[in-house]
Design a protein around this motif. Sequence first.
Motif, PDB file in Angstrom:
ATOM      1  N   LEU A   1      -5.292  -4.994  14.597  1.00  0.00           N
ATOM      2  CA  LEU A   1      -4.656  -5.618  13.438  1.00  0.00           C
ATOM      3  C   LEU A   1      -4.914  -4.809  12.177  1.00  0.00           C
ATOM      4  CD1 LEU A   1      -5.656  -9.355  14.076  1.00  0.00           C
ATOM      5  CD2 LEU A   1      -3.441  -8.284  14.552  1.00  0.00           C
ATOM      6  N   SER A   2      -3.920  -4.777  11.297  1.00  0.00           N
ATOM      7  CA  SER A   2      -4.080  -4.146   9.989  1.00  0.00           C
ATOM      8  C   SER A   2      -3.319  -4.971   8.966  1.00  0.00           C
ATOM      9  CB  SER A   2      -3.577  -2.700  10.008  1.00  0.00           C
ATOM     10  OG  SER A   2      -2.192  -2.649  10.297  1.00  0.00           O
ATOM     11  N   SER A   3      -3.569  -4.693   7.701  1.00  0.00           N
ATOM     12  CA  SER A   3      -2.935  -5.473   6.633  1.00  0.00           C
ATOM     13  C   SER A   3      -3.043  -4.707   5.324  1.00  0.00           C
ATOM     14  CB  SER A   3      -3.624  -6.834   6.488  1.00  0.00           C
ATOM     15  OG  SER A   3      -4.910  -6.695   5.923  1.00  0.00           O
ATOM     16  N   PRO A   4      -2.341  -5.169   4.291  1.00  0.00           N
ATOM     17  CA  PRO A   4      -2.565  -4.587   2.962  1.00  0.00           C
ATOM     18  C   PRO A   4      -3.920  -5.028   2.437  1.00  0.00           C
ATOM     19  CG  PRO A   4      -1.107  -6.487   2.817  1.00  0.00           C
ATOM     20  CD  PRO A   4      -1.311  -6.224   4.284  1.00  0.00           C
ATOM     21  N   ASN A   5      -4.307  -4.485   1.300  1.00  0.00           N
ATOM     22  CA  ASN A   5      -5.531  -4.954   0.660  1.00  0.00           C
ATOM     23  C   ASN A   5      -5.311  -6.402   0.227  1.00  0.00           C
ATOM     24  OD1 ASN A   5      -7.672  -5.514  -1.113  1.00  0.00           O
ATOM     25  ND2 ASN A   5      -7.848  -3.368  -1.705  1.00  0.00           N
ATOM     26  N   THR A   6      -6.106  -7.320   0.753  1.00  0.00           N
ATOM     27  CA  THR A   6      -5.877  -8.738   0.484  1.00  0.00           C
ATOM     28  C   THR A   6      -6.651  -9.258  -0.731  1.00  0.00           C
ATOM     29  OG1 THR A   6      -7.606  -9.307   2.092  1.00  0.00           O
ATOM     30  CG2 THR A   6      -5.342  -9.242   2.896  1.00  0.00           C
ATOM     31  N   SER A   7      -7.305  -8.366  -1.472  1.00  0.00           N
ATOM     32  CA  SER A   7      -7.940  -8.761  -2.731  1.00  0.00           C
ATOM     33  C   SER A   7      -6.899  -8.623  -3.847  1.00  0.00           C
ATOM     34  CB  SER A   7      -9.147  -7.886  -3.028  1.00  0.00           C
ATOM     35  OG  SER A   7      -9.575  -8.080  -4.359  1.00  0.00           O
TER      36      SER A   7
ATOM     37  N   ARG B   1      -0.992   2.878   1.455  1.00  0.00           N
ATOM     38  CA  ARG B   1      -1.520   2.113   2.602  1.00  0.00           C
ATOM     39  C   ARG B   1      -0.397   1.363   3.316  1.00  0.00           C
ATOM     40  NH1 ARG B   1      -6.486  -0.277   4.121  1.00  0.00           N
ATOM     41  NH2 ARG B   1      -6.232  -2.215   5.277  1.00  0.00           N
ATOM     42  N   THR B   2       0.435   0.667   2.546  1.00  0.00           N
ATOM     43  CA  THR B   2       1.486  -0.168   3.138  1.00  0.00           C
ATOM     44  C   THR B   2       2.463   0.648   3.964  1.00  0.00           C
ATOM     45  OG1 THR B   2       1.326  -1.744   1.302  1.00  0.00           O
ATOM     46  CG2 THR B   2       3.333  -1.802   2.630  1.00  0.00           C
ATOM     47  N   LYS B   3       2.997   1.724   3.387  1.00  0.00           N
ATOM     48  CA  LYS B   3       3.979   2.540   4.094  1.00  0.00           C
ATOM     49  C   LYS B   3       3.393   3.181   5.344  1.00  0.00           C
ATOM     50  CE  LYS B   3       6.677   5.216   1.676  1.00  0.00           C
ATOM     51  NZ  LYS B   3       7.123   6.227   0.670  1.00  0.00           N
ATOM     52  N   THR B   4       2.162   3.662   5.232  1.00  0.00           N
ATOM     53  CA  THR B   4       1.528   4.326   6.374  1.00  0.00           C
ATOM     54  C   THR B   4       1.313   3.364   7.534  1.00  0.00           C
ATOM     55  OG1 THR B   4       0.396   5.888   4.914  1.00  0.00           O
ATOM     56  CG2 THR B   4      -0.500   5.620   7.136  1.00  0.00           C
ATOM     57  N   LEU B   5       0.793   2.179   7.241  1.00  0.00           N
ATOM     58  CA  LEU B   5       0.472   1.227   8.303  1.00  0.00           C
ATOM     59  C   LEU B   5       1.717   0.605   8.918  1.00  0.00           C
ATOM     60  CD1 LEU B   5      -2.697  -0.509   6.815  1.00  0.00           C
ATOM     61  CD2 LEU B   5      -2.570   1.225   8.615  1.00  0.00           C
ATOM     62  N   ILE B   6       2.754   0.356   8.111  1.00  0.00           N
ATOM     63  CA  ILE B   6       3.998  -0.179   8.683  1.00  0.00           C
ATOM     64  C   ILE B   6       4.664   0.852   9.582  1.00  0.00           C
ATOM     65  CG2 ILE B   6       6.359  -0.914   8.128  1.00  0.00           C
ATOM     66  CD1 ILE B   6       5.282  -2.456   5.789  1.00  0.00           C
TER      67      ILE B   6
ATOM     68  N   ASP C   1       3.214   3.063  11.269  1.00  0.00           N
ATOM     69  CA  ASP C   1       2.388   3.247  12.460  1.00  0.00           C
ATOM     70  C   ASP C   1       2.373   2.022  13.369  1.00  0.00           C
ATOM     71  OD1 ASP C   1       0.629   4.942  13.943  1.00  0.00           O
ATOM     72  OD2 ASP C   1      -1.060   3.725  13.273  1.00  0.00           O
ATOM     73  N   ALA C   2       2.904   0.898  12.885  1.00  0.00           N
ATOM     74  CA  ALA C   2       2.807  -0.368  13.629  1.00  0.00           C
ATOM     75  C   ALA C   2       3.825  -0.452  14.759  1.00  0.00           C
ATOM     76  CB  ALA C   2       2.989  -1.541  12.673  1.00  0.00           C
ATOM     77  N   ASP C   3       3.435  -1.163  15.816  1.00  0.00           N
ATOM     78  CA  ASP C   3       4.372  -1.520  16.877  1.00  0.00           C
ATOM     79  C   ASP C   3       5.105  -2.808  16.509  1.00  0.00           C
ATOM     80  OD1 ASP C   3       3.619   0.532  18.888  1.00  0.00           O
ATOM     81  OD2 ASP C   3       1.690  -0.493  18.827  1.00  0.00           O
ATOM     82  N   ILE C   4       4.387  -3.722  15.890  1.00  0.00           N
ATOM     83  CA  ILE C   4       4.936  -5.026  15.507  1.00  0.00           C
ATOM     84  C   ILE C   4       4.501  -5.321  14.082  1.00  0.00           C
ATOM     85  CG2 ILE C   4       4.941  -7.506  16.003  1.00  0.00           C
ATOM     86  CD1 ILE C   4       4.221  -6.814  18.905  1.00  0.00           C
ATOM     87  N   VAL C   5       5.421  -5.851  13.285  1.00  0.00           N
ATOM     88  CA  VAL C   5       5.106  -6.243  11.910  1.00  0.00           C
ATOM     89  C   VAL C   5       5.301  -7.753  11.789  1.00  0.00           C
ATOM     90  CG1 VAL C   5       5.699  -5.985   9.471  1.00  0.00           C
ATOM     91  CG2 VAL C   5       5.786  -3.996  10.989  1.00  0.00           C
ATOM     92  N   VAL C   6       4.249  -8.440  11.357  1.00  0.00           N
ATOM     93  CA  VAL C   6       4.306  -9.887  11.131  1.00  0.00           C
ATOM     94  C   VAL C   6       4.380 -10.120   9.631  1.00  0.00           C
ATOM     95  CG1 VAL C   6       3.133 -12.102  11.449  1.00  0.00           C
ATOM     96  CG2 VAL C   6       2.947 -10.322  13.217  1.00  0.00           C
ATOM     97  N   ILE C   7       5.382 -10.888   9.203  1.00  0.00           N
ATOM     98  CA  ILE C   7       5.578 -11.169   7.774  1.00  0.00           C
ATOM     99  C   ILE C   7       5.386 -12.652   7.534  1.00  0.00           C
ATOM    100  CG2 ILE C   7       7.088 -10.902   5.790  1.00  0.00           C
ATOM    101  CD1 ILE C   7       6.638  -8.257   7.029  1.00  0.00           C
ATOM    102  N   ARG C   8       4.435 -12.995   6.686  1.00  0.00           N
ATOM    103  CA  ARG C   8       4.145 -14.390   6.380  1.00  0.00           C
ATOM    104  C   ARG C   8       4.694 -14.760   4.999  1.00  0.00           C
ATOM    105  NH1 ARG C   8       2.749 -19.837   7.069  1.00  0.00           N
ATOM    106  NH2 ARG C   8       1.512 -20.509   5.275  1.00  0.00           N
ATOM    107  N   PHE C   9       5.474 -15.841   4.969  1.00  0.00           N
ATOM    108  CA  PHE C   9       5.979 -16.393   3.707  1.00  0.00           C
ATOM    109  C   PHE C   9       5.415 -17.801   3.553  1.00  0.00           C
ATOM    110  CE2 PHE C   9       9.212 -13.385   5.092  1.00  0.00           C
ATOM    111  CZ  PHE C   9       9.493 -12.674   3.934  1.00  0.00           C
ATOM    112  N   GLY C  10       4.873 -18.092   2.371  1.00  0.00           N
ATOM    113  CA  GLY C  10       4.360 -19.431   2.099  1.00  0.00           C
ATOM    114  C   GLY C  10       5.257 -20.176   1.134  1.00  0.00           C
ATOM    115  N   GLU C  11       5.021 -21.477   1.015  1.00  0.00           N
ATOM    116  CA  GLU C  11       5.851 -22.303   0.131  1.00  0.00           C
ATOM    117  C   GLU C  11       5.493 -22.146  -1.341  1.00  0.00           C
ATOM    118  OE1 GLU C  11       7.284 -26.302   2.185  1.00  0.00           O
ATOM    119  OE2 GLU C  11       5.097 -26.124   2.244  1.00  0.00           O
ATOM    120  N   LYS C  12       4.220 -21.883  -1.645  1.00  0.00           N
ATOM    121  CA  LYS C  12       3.745 -21.970  -3.026  1.00  0.00           C
ATOM    122  C   LYS C  12       4.133 -20.774  -3.875  1.00  0.00           C
ATOM    123  CE  LYS C  12      -0.436 -22.987  -5.679  1.00  0.00           C
ATOM    124  NZ  LYS C  12      -1.895 -23.263  -5.640  1.00  0.00           N
ATOM    125  N   TYR C  13       4.131 -19.575  -3.287  1.00  0.00           N
ATOM    126  CA  TYR C  13       4.371 -18.372  -4.082  1.00  0.00           C
ATOM    127  C   TYR C  13       5.628 -17.659  -3.593  1.00  0.00           C
ATOM    128  CZ  TYR C  13      -0.489 -19.142  -5.398  1.00  0.00           C
ATOM    129  OH  TYR C  13      -1.660 -19.698  -5.844  1.00  0.00           O
TER     130      TYR C  13
END
Length: 243
Positions: A103-109, A141-146, A148-160
């Motif tokens: 698993l990988s992700s953007p910087n979540t801070s 980071r974002t472009k490199t990891l996407i 390189d990914a086999d699968i990309v999971v995109i999460r959308f929330g209601e609040k933001y």
Amino acid sequence: KIIFLWPYLLTTSISFNIRKTRIFSSLIPKVCVMTGFSLTATRLFSAALKQRSIGLQRSGTNLRFRSISTAKIWKVYLSGEIHSDWREVIAHGVKTHNLPVELSSPNTSHEDSDDCGAIILGMEEERRNWDKIGANMNNVRTKTLIKDADIVVIRFGEKYRQWNAAFDAGYAAALGKSLITLHPPSISHMLKEVNASAQVVCSDPSQVVNSLSYCINGTLPKPSDGDTFIPIANRLGAGNPNP
């Protein structure tokens, strides 16, 4: 003993990993010969056992062999909102299912992603320039990891409003990546174009984990509809009435 084992295999659904259950590695080739497999087919089947996981599953009176590779490490990028624990839930599910997933992700801070450019390169007097140097650095980071990914999971929330997540979804789709979207059903209408480009649309992180488990290992959970689930052949009829 092999003669008595074979009827048991015919009436039982079995799934096992050859690496962990070595006894079957020697039994299956013998069973193949006893039941009419050609010598060449038996040798090929035996060779496959060294690198693959073999599933045996009963279908009527026929025994189907399901061969699923276990060698690949799947790279899954988790993009989207950073205000809930959905990434941790998926990570826990991947570990629980023992999936060969990285698993990988953007910087979540939030603070670090806003200020990284200014901290490293120096502060800017205007907000737009401050944002630009930070965004450019995060994009490395974002472009490199996407890519390189086999699968990309995109999460959308209601609040933001996740504009960045929508951009990541479009970028991943343009690269031909397999796309899984994750969001509450209440915002499905707003995301209909994004979902139209996705291979899987989930409403809960556990569905993402189960989708990964099936795509990688061929393992299915209990139906989400519970006891009311009806297989398609029974509910809607056979797709090919004359197989």
